[in-house]
Design an enzyme around this catalytic site. Sequence first.
Site, PDB file in Angstrom:
ATOM      1  N   ASP A  36      27.883  20.358  -9.363  1.00  0.00           N
ATOM      2  CA  ASP A  36      27.708  19.748 -10.680  1.00  0.00           C
ATOM      3  C   ASP A  36      27.940  20.779 -11.785  1.00  0.00           C
ATOM      4  O   ASP A  36      27.698  21.972 -11.602  1.00  0.00           O
ATOM      5  CB  ASP A  36      26.271  19.182 -10.768  1.00  0.00           C
ATOM      6  CG  ASP A  36      26.134  18.139 -11.861  1.00  0.00           C
ATOM      7  OD1 ASP A  36      27.156  17.706 -12.417  1.00  0.00           O
ATOM      8  OD2 ASP A  36      24.985  17.754 -12.148  1.00  0.00           O
ATOM      9  N   ASN A  84      30.030   7.374 -10.142  1.00  0.00           N
ATOM     10  CA  ASN A  84      30.980   8.087 -11.006  1.00  0.00           C
ATOM     11  C   ASN A  84      32.116   7.202 -11.528  1.00  0.00           C
ATOM     12  O   ASN A  84      32.831   7.585 -12.458  1.00  0.00           O
ATOM     13  CB  ASN A  84      31.561   9.326 -10.301  1.00  0.00           C
ATOM     14  CG  ASN A  84      30.581  10.471 -10.167  1.00  0.00           C
ATOM     15  OD1 ASN A  84      30.603  11.234  -9.193  1.00  0.00           O
ATOM     16  ND2 ASN A  84      29.697  10.628 -11.148  1.00  0.00           N
TER      17      ASN A  84
HETATM   18  C1  IPE Z   1      26.323  13.866  -8.918  1.00  0.00           C
HETATM   19  O1  IPE Z   1      26.639  14.424 -10.142  1.00  0.00           O
HETATM   20  C2  IPE Z   1      27.561  13.339  -8.264  1.00  0.00           C
HETATM   21  C3  IPE Z   1      28.515  14.355  -7.835  1.00  0.00           C
HETATM   22  C4  IPE Z   1      28.353  15.642  -7.903  1.00  0.00           C
HETATM   23  C5  IPE Z   1      29.729  13.840  -7.249  1.00  0.00           C
HETATM   24  P1  IPE Z   1      26.560  13.569 -11.489  1.00  0.00           P
HETATM   25  O2  IPE Z   1      26.897  14.493 -12.585  1.00  0.00           O
HETATM   26  O3  IPE Z   1      27.370  12.356 -11.365  1.00  0.00           O
HETATM   27  O4  IPE Z   1      25.027  13.154 -11.499  1.00  0.00           O
HETATM   28  P2  IPE Z   1      24.055  12.762 -12.674  1.00  0.00           P
HETATM   29  O5  IPE Z   1      24.708  11.650 -13.449  1.00  0.00           O
HETATM   30  O6  IPE Z   1      23.860  13.980 -13.528  1.00  0.00           O
HETATM   31  O7  IPE Z   1      22.784  12.350 -11.993  1.00  0.00           O
HETATM   32  C1  IPE Z   2      30.528  17.362 -11.165  1.00  0.00           C
HETATM   33  O1  IPE Z   2      30.656  17.802 -12.472  1.00  0.00           O
HETATM   34  C2  IPE Z   2      31.765  16.655 -10.659  1.00  0.00           C
HETATM   35  C3  IPE Z   2      31.630  15.199 -10.537  1.00  0.00           C
HETATM   36  C4  IPE Z   2      30.531  14.514 -10.643  1.00  0.00           C
HETATM   37  C5  IPE Z   2      32.846  14.451 -10.247  1.00  0.00           C
HETATM   38  P1  IPE Z   2      30.363  16.846 -13.705  1.00  0.00           P
HETATM   39  O2  IPE Z   2      31.645  16.173 -14.087  1.00  0.00           O
HETATM   40  O3  IPE Z   2      29.246  15.930 -13.417  1.00  0.00           O
HETATM   41  O4  IPE Z   2      29.975  17.893 -14.816  1.00  0.00           O
HETATM   42  P2  IPE Z   2      28.853  17.741 -15.925  1.00  0.00           P
HETATM   43  O5  IPE Z   2      27.578  17.377 -15.221  1.00  0.00           O
HETATM   44  O6  IPE Z   2      29.296  16.655 -16.854  1.00  0.00           O
HETATM   45  O7  IPE Z   2      28.789  19.066 -16.571  1.00  0.00           O
HETATM   46 MG    MG Z   3      27.249  16.067 -13.667  1.00  0.00          MG
END
Ligand code: IPE
Ligand code: IPE
Ligand code: MG
Length: 253
Positions: A36, A84
């Site tokens: 993340d 997502n």
């Molecule tokens: C969790 O991250 C899903 C993945 C890493 C694929 P998100 O960024 O989607 O999760 P939330 O929304 O912060 O809980």
């Molecule tokens: C994790 O990074 C990747 C996916 C969930 C696909 P994020 O895209 O959630 O990055 P942040 O949380 O917005 O920084």
């Molecule tokens: Mg995220």
Amino acid sequence: MFFMNLFRKQRDRSSASKSTKWNPHELPTHIAIVLDGNGRWAAKRALPRTAGHAAGAETFRRVATYCKNIGIKYLTVYAFSTENWSRGEDEVSAIMGLLEKYLHESIEKMERDRVKMKFLGDTTVLSPKLQALIKETEEISKKFEGVQVNICLNYGSRTEILRAVQSLLTERVQKESMTEEEFSKHLYTAAIPDPDLVIRTSGEKRLSNFLLWQSAYSEFYFTDTLWPDFDENELDKAIIEYQSRERRYGGVK
Ligand code: IPE
Ligand code: IPE
Ligand code: MG
């Protein structure tokens, strides 16, 4: 491209020649990562979120190689959740594009990298092109032993659990035969041991629908480091912390 090279060089320097302090005889068998912070990494650099995902893909390849080199048996990463899809269409299609690119490269480098790759989640809704690449990747890499890398795509743990219940009902499995072991065989992770260590980057402290059943007795490690900045040293730190924990499984020592 310039910033990617610069970023890689900086990290190569920072992770070179540091001695590891973990015990090679007590490594976690299975490490699972909620990768993340890609978006925030990009925002800090005034780059589009997609640049964060591209950098995150590089980090993933690097961490997978490191896991293979140190003898981790299973690495599972959460790459795209069932939730997502609620992101903007541009971001979702950019992520899918990066996945295609990643798989093309993986197939090209397969004989060199020798990593077994599996995909967990409902991949039937992905584009036919992506599904074909997934099939090819799994097929060619199934002969490799050493590390198995599981990429969770369109993965959601609640859906996974519901699907397991549905398939047990379809098979008319008798009530008495519905043991934890039997149930586990109907999850995407059938034949994969539960994760010993679950890591989440970027400072968030939640599972976000990841491995709810499987992480019942996992050790959790949270770091503020954003996923694109995660590297071998960061993984070393997580393993050291893991090895300092006492896993009691409800018993006493
Ligand atoms: C969790 O991250 C899903 C993945 C890493 C694929 P998100 O960024 O989607 O999760 P939330 O929304 O912060 O809980
Ligand atoms: C994790 O990074 C990747 C996916 C969930 C696909 P994020 O895209 O959630 O990055 P942040 O949380 O917005 O920084
Ligand atoms: Mg995220």
